[in-house]
Scaffold this active site. Structure first.
Site, mmCIF file in Angstrom:
data_model
loop_
_atom_site.group_PDB
_atom_site.id
_atom_site.type_symbol
_atom_site.label_atom_id
_atom_site.label_comp_id
_atom_site.label_asym_id
_atom_site.label_seq_id
_atom_site.Cartn_x
_atom_site.Cartn_y
_atom_site.Cartn_z
ATOM 1 N N TYR A 1 -90.152 -25.655 -59.051
ATOM 2 C CA TYR A 1 -90.028 -24.221 -59.323
ATOM 3 C C TYR A 1 -91.403 -23.565 -59.365
ATOM 4 O O TYR A 1 -91.632 -22.520 -58.751
ATOM 5 C CB TYR A 1 -89.290 -24.012 -60.649
ATOM 6 C CG TYR A 1 -89.116 -22.567 -61.041
ATOM 7 C CD1 TYR A 1 -88.139 -21.783 -60.438
ATOM 8 C CD2 TYR A 1 -89.930 -21.974 -62.007
ATOM 9 C CE1 TYR A 1 -87.966 -20.447 -60.800
ATOM 10 C CE2 TYR A 1 -89.764 -20.649 -62.369
ATOM 11 C CZ TYR A 1 -88.787 -19.892 -61.762
ATOM 12 O OH TYR A 1 -88.622 -18.575 -62.113
ATOM 13 N N GLY A 2 -92.329 -24.180 -60.092
ATOM 14 C CA GLY A 2 -93.666 -23.608 -60.217
ATOM 15 C C GLY A 2 -94.376 -23.481 -58.878
ATOM 16 O O GLY A 2 -95.050 -22.479 -58.614
ATOM 17 N N LYS B 1 -93.059 -20.620 -56.899
ATOM 18 C CA LYS B 1 -93.511 -19.338 -57.429
ATOM 19 C C LYS B 1 -95.008 -19.118 -57.153
ATOM 20 O O LYS B 1 -95.449 -17.961 -57.081
ATOM 21 C CB LYS B 1 -93.206 -19.238 -58.920
ATOM 22 C CG LYS B 1 -91.704 -19.118 -59.212
ATOM 23 C CD LYS B 1 -91.065 -17.891 -58.538
ATOM 24 C CE LYS B 1 -89.644 -17.646 -59.006
ATOM 25 N NZ LYS B 1 -89.034 -16.450 -58.411
#
Length: 276
Positions: free
Chosen positions: A193-194, A197
Site C-alpha cells: 500500500y505504501g 501511494k
C-alpha cells in the site's frame, strides 16, 4: 458557458462519499458526479444524499477498466464540454491480517491505486478547463514508505525531472521484485500500500509540473493529499478521524479559489504542505 462539473471516484462510501457531501455542502455551482465500480451501491449513495438534500449524479466507473474510464470521459465531454474538479479517491488496501502472499498484494494494490489512478488521469486530465482543480488522494504512509526505501530509490522518487514513464518503470520494478521475493533486498519497503501511494504522490508532482509547462496561463492546481487515518471499511474502526474529517483537506484543495497560485504539485495534509 457550459455548466461546471466535479467528479469523485470511489465515492459510494467512506472518504469518497464524505468528499461528495462536502463539495455539495460548500455550494459548488455545478453538477457533482459520484462514481463507483458497483452501480447498485453507487445509486444507493446518490439516493441517500438526495434524502439529505444534496443532488448528485451517478456514473459507473471501474478505475481498473480503461473502457470504463473512456465512457466517463465521453459522457463528460458530451454533456459538459470539460471538467472543473477531479478527485481521484478510489483505492484499496489489504488488511493487516490478510492471508494473500505479499507478491499478490503488491500486484493487486498497484493495479488499483497506481495504475487505476493513472488510467483515469490520462482519460480525464485532457478535459480540464482553466482554473480546474485536481486532487489525488494519497496517504501519509507514502512518506513513511519513502523513508524505508534505499537512498538510491529515494533520490529517484525525489528527482524533480522524473518523468511519468520513469515512474511507471519504477512501479513495475517493485511488483516484479515482490514477485521474486527480493523487494527488500533491492531497497524497497515491505508495504504494498505504501509503495503504491509513493506512486500516487510522485505522479501528482509530475502531473502538476507537466500542467505548468503545457498550460501555464490556465491556473490549474493539482495536488496529492493525505486525508489522515480515517474510520472506514479500509482503515478500520479504531482510526481517530471520521470520514467527514478525512474529507476536509481533499475538499479544501478541490475548492481553492480562482486566482490562487498554490499549493500545486504538493502533498497536503490537514490543509498544510508536507515535506517530500
Amino acid at each position: 458557458m457550459s455548466k461546471k462539473v466535479a467528479v469523485v471516484t470511489g465515492a459510494n462510501k467512506g472518504i469518497g462519499l464524505a468528499i461528495v457531501r462536502g463539495i455539495c455542502k460548500a455550494g459548488f455551482p455545478g453538477d457533482v458526479v459520484l462514481t463507483a465500480r458497483n452501480e447498485k451501491l453507487g445509486r444507493e449513495a446518490v439516493e441517500m444524499l438526495r434524502e439529505e438534500g444534496f443532488e448528485t449524479i451517478f456514473h459507473q466507473l471501474d478505475i481498473c477498466d480503461q473502457s470504463s474510464a473512456e465512457r466517463l470521459r465521453d459522457s463528460l465531454q458530451n454533456k459538459y464540454g470539460g471538467l472543473d474538479i477531479l478527485i481521484n479517491n478510489a483505492g484499496i488496501a489489504f488488511k493487516n491480517d490478510a492471508v494473500e502472499p505479499f507478491e499478490e498484494q503488491a500486484e493487486v494494490t498497484m493495479r488499483t491505486n497506481f495504475w487505476g489512478t493513472l488510467q483515469v488521469s490520462r482519460a480525464l486530465l485532457p478535459l480540464l478547463r482553466p482554473n480546474a482543480r485536481v486532487v489525488n488522494v494519497s496517504s501519509f504512509v507514502s512518506q513513511r514508505a519513502l523513508g524505508q526505501c534505499s537512498p538510491q530509490l529515494q533520490a529517484k522518487f525525489r528527482d524533480a525531472e522524473l518523468t511519468e514513464e520513469d515512474l511507471c518503470s519504477l512501479m513495475e520494478e517493485f511488483v516484479k521484485a515482490a514477485q521474486r521475493q527480493a523487494h527488500q533486498a533491492e531497497g524497497w519497503p515491505s508495504t504494498a500500500y505504501g509503495t503504491t501511494k509513493i506512486g500516487v504522490t510522485v505522479l501528482s508532482r509530475i502531473q502538476a509540473r507537466v500542467l505548468s509547462q503545457t498550460r501555464p496561463a490556465d491556473g490549474i492546481l493539482l495536488n496529492a493529499c493525505c486525508p489522515g487515518w480515517v474510520r472506514t471499511d479500509m482503515a478500520g474502526s479504531k482510526a481517530p478521524k471520521s470520514p467527514e474529517e478525512g474529507a476536509e483537506t481533499p475538499v479544501y484543495l478541490a475548492l481553492l479559489p480562482q486566482g490562487e497560485k498554490g499549493p500545486h504539485g504538493q502533498l497536503v495534509s490537514d490543509k498544510a504542505v508536507q515535506e517530500w
